[in-house]
Design an enzyme around this catalytic site. Structure first.
Site, short mmCIF file in Angstrom:
data_model
loop_
_atom_site.label_atom_id
_atom_site.label_comp_id
_atom_site.label_asym_id
_atom_site.label_seq_id
_atom_site.Cartn_x
_atom_site.Cartn_y
_atom_site.Cartn_z
N CYS A 130 14.54 29.62 58.38
CA CYS A 130 15.57 28.85 59.09
C CYS A 130 15.55 29.12 60.59
CB CYS A 130 16.95 29.22 58.51
SG CYS A 130 18.35 28.56 59.44
N PHE A 131 15.34 30.36 61.00
CA PHE A 131 15.49 30.72 62.41
C PHE A 131 14.29 30.30 63.26
CE2 PHE A 131 18.76 33.33 60.60
CZ PHE A 131 19.70 33.45 61.59
#
Length: 246
Positions: free
Chosen positions: A122-123
């Site tokens: 996600c990051f």
């Protein structure tokens, strides 16, 4: 995860903010994410559990983070704004909260992959309104709309160790993902100290309360929420068939 979905499914009135950490290192993968992105055997060897979230997005390793879940009834104004606008509203709350602990936060300004090829984490990508500190992403969020409520889950990185994430990937993916992980930050890196969980919890809660103009009152789950959460945990979140169905 069962609790978050139960609160969203049964939401009738009022906004709920839930803040929590995890009992053991856990990789949460997005609702529609392919489980093949992750090396399950490597996760098991490292003592990392895997669960599929009720919200979308990519994988998040919950180890040194504070997780938040926001449940908002889908009625005006929330029912009338786009997904993108709802992200912007929630990010303003998070930004105000982080500023309370001394973090200088800014919006990314444009959608970007934070470095290197696409990764399952996600990051490693930032939306136009994603929050950056020292040009690094420190919060990852994902959203889903249920019939009665909007559920947004997110992870605030108190600390970050790239090797912990890389060991959850297949060996042939690790070298290509390493570059993307260099632009993921943490509150410890930005502040030069590791803030305590209570300090960050209080700041995030006040950020939401001030920006949304609400007052949060500490409470407990209702009986019907507990019962539904247990059912969901058994049927979905504790089920390997459901977790790895994609």
């Amino acid at each position: 995860m069962g609790i978050d979905e139960a609160m969203a499914a049964l939401c009738s009135d009022g906004t709920t903010l839930r803040l929590y950490t995890w009992d053991a290192p856990t990789l949460s993968i997005g609702y529609a994410q392919r489980s093949g992105d992750i090396d399950l055997w490597a996760c098991r060897a490292a003592g990392v559990s895997v669960v599929r979230r009720p919200t979308g997005g990519r994988a998040v390793l919950h180890r040194y983070d504070l997780t938040y879940s926001l449940i908002v009834p889908l009625r005006p104004p929330w029912a009338e704004i786009s997904v993108a606008e709802s992200y912007r509203v929630i990010n303003r709350c998070l930004r105000r909260g982080l500023e309370r602990v001394g973090v200088d936060v800014r919006s990314a300004g444009r959608h970007r992959q934070t470095g290197g090829p696409l990764t399952p984490f996600c990051f490693s990508a930032t939306s136009p309104d994603g929050l950056l500190a020292d040009n690094k992403k420190i919060i990852g969020s994902a959203q889903r709309r249920f019939p009665a409520a909007l559920l947004q889950q997110g992870s605030v990185l108190l600390d970050f160790h790239p090797d912990d994430l890389l060991q959850c990937l297949r060996p042939d993916h690790r070298s290509t993902a390493a570059g993307a992980l260099k632009t993921i930050g943490s509150l410890r890196e930005v502040l030069g100290r590791l803030p305590g969980r209570p300090e960050v919890e209080t700041a995030i809660r006040l950020g939401f309360a001030e920006e949304m103009g609400v007052e949060f009152v500490e409470g407990e789950l209702e009986r019907h929420e507990v019962e539904l959460a247990a059912e969901l945990a058994a049927a979905r979140y504790g089920s390997a068939d459901w977790t790895f169905r994609r």
